[in-house]
Design an enzyme around this catalytic site. Structure first.
Site, PDB file in Angstrom:
ATOM      1  N   SER A   1      -0.182  -0.438  -1.182  1.00 27.23           N
ATOM      2  CA  SER A   1       0.649  -1.303  -0.341  1.00 27.23           C
ATOM      3  C   SER A   1       1.317  -2.361  -1.214  1.00 27.23           C
ATOM      4  O   SER A   1       0.793  -2.690  -2.301  1.00 27.23           O
ATOM      5  CB  SER A   1      -0.253  -2.017   0.682  1.00 27.23           C
ATOM      6  OG  SER A   1       0.449  -3.053   1.337  1.00 27.23           O
TER       7      SER A   1
ATOM      8  N   TYR B   1      -7.572  -7.182   3.355  1.00 29.50           N
ATOM      9  CA  TYR B   1      -6.738  -5.967   3.285  1.00 29.50           C
ATOM     10  C   TYR B   1      -6.147  -5.818   1.882  1.00 29.50           C
ATOM     11  O   TYR B   1      -6.236  -4.748   1.267  1.00 29.50           O
ATOM     12  CB  TYR B   1      -5.634  -6.055   4.334  1.00 29.50           C
ATOM     13  CG  TYR B   1      -4.640  -4.906   4.296  1.00 29.50           C
ATOM     14  CD1 TYR B   1      -4.985  -3.654   4.799  1.00 29.50           C
ATOM     15  CD2 TYR B   1      -3.359  -5.076   3.762  1.00 29.50           C
ATOM     16  CE1 TYR B   1      -4.074  -2.598   4.766  1.00 29.50           C
ATOM     17  CE2 TYR B   1      -2.442  -4.023   3.736  1.00 29.50           C
ATOM     18  CZ  TYR B   1      -2.801  -2.794   4.242  1.00 29.50           C
ATOM     19  OH  TYR B   1      -1.896  -1.751   4.208  1.00 29.50           O
TER      20      TYR B   1
END
Ligand SMILES: NC(=O)c1ccc[n+]([C@@H]2O[C@H](COP(=O)([O-])OP(=O)(O)OC[C@H]3O[C@@H](n4cnc5c(N)ncnc54)[C@H](OP(=O)(O)O)[C@@H]3O)[C@@H](O)[C@H]2O)c1
Length: 261
Positions: free
Chosen positions: A137, A150
């Site tokens: 990501s 995350y």
């Protein structure tokens, strides 16, 4: 590697979102696709292509991942492309988050990647060919307030994949890391109303465009692909964090970098 009708691809999280878009792009090239997710939905596979296979797989469980990869290789006779994509996201102020949410992200995003690569890599090395894709990501390049847990799992994937790419030099096996920005999927559906201000809702990119960029990166054996391309700017954080903060404040507002130093 070339992606064509002879390619056999196993994708975790292939039932929705980015994984689904990758499965569609691969199927459009005639590839045989294994869609691995917690619920094996045969109708999803049938809608994709007559060659597609739905596989039940919980990436948080090593034995389950190994079973799914083995079943795919047994049914199709091989494996050329292994995609560690399945992931979950829980955003929120760190101290208000349940630690169990961070444990779940660690198990699915990070250890799920380890289990997936571990399950298929031996096969690729034995045949001296193939490619691994790890879907990290932009938050693995520079994470954000409310995404500390995350981002840590996404950075773990990035470090793992970049080391592995070098480690596999000369084996015939390539590794590409994917850094998506904000993509229109169900990833945040469970907390749409509680997302941080910097998270642009309604401006998300199309997963099909990302899938096309990933296939091109695999065929060119690129080490990484950022999508949309400006997400790659987050990589500046390692060498120029203040500049990165300034850019982010302009693009994403003050909540992306509230602390000034
Ligand atoms: N969307 C974004 O803006 C964005 C940005 C950067 C990175 N990413 C990354 O892209 C990847 C895909 O996310 P997405 O946006 O496509 O999310 P999504 O639409 O929610 O899809 C997630 C996929 O993962 C599967 N999955 C979830 N937990 C699983 C588990 N324990 N075992 C096996 N499969 C599991 C889901 O299927 P089941 O629920 O049926 O198991 C589904 O197919 C993730 O790694 C995410 O971190 C997304």
């Amino acid at each position: 590697m070339r992606i064509d009708a002879s390619t056999r691809a196993f994708i975790t999280g292939g039932s929705r979102g980015i994984g689904r878009a990758l499965a569609e792009a691969l199927a459009a090239r005639g590839a045989t696709v294994g869609i691995a997710s917690r619920t094996a939905d045969e109708s999803l596979a049938a809608a994709l292509s007559p060659k597609a296979i739905a596989l039940e797989c919980d990436v948080a469980d090593q034995a389950s991942v190994q079973r799914a990869v083995d079943a795919f290789i047994e049914r199709t006779g091989g494996l050329e492309l292994l995609v560690a994509n399945a992931g979950i996201a829980h955003y929120g102020p760190f101290l208000r988050q349940d630690v169990s949410d961070i444990e779940a992200m660690t198990q699915v995003n990070w250890l799920g990647t380890v289990y997936t690569v571990h399950a298929g890599l031996g096969h690729l090395i034995d045949r001296a060919q193939g490619h691994i894709v790890v879907v990290s990501s932009g938050a693995g390049l520079r994470s954000f307030p409310w995404a500390a847990g995350y981002g840590a799992t996404k950075a773990a994937q990035r470090m793992f994949a970049s080391a592995l790419r070098h480690e596999l030099s000369g084996t015939g096996v390539g590794v590409t890391t994917v850094f998506p920005g904000e993509i229109e999927t169900d990833l945040h559906s469970h907390q749409r109303e509680r997302l941080p201000d910097w998270r642009g809702v309604g401006e998300e990119a199309d997963p099909a465009g990302l899938a096309r960029a990933v296939l091109a990166a695999v065929e060119a054996d690129k080490r990484g692909v950022a999508y949309p391309r400006q997400v790659g700017l987050l990589g500046l954080d390692g060498i120029a964090p203040r500049l990165t903060d300034r850019i982010l404040r302009r693009l994403r507002g003050g909540s992306s970098a509230p602390r000034r130093d």
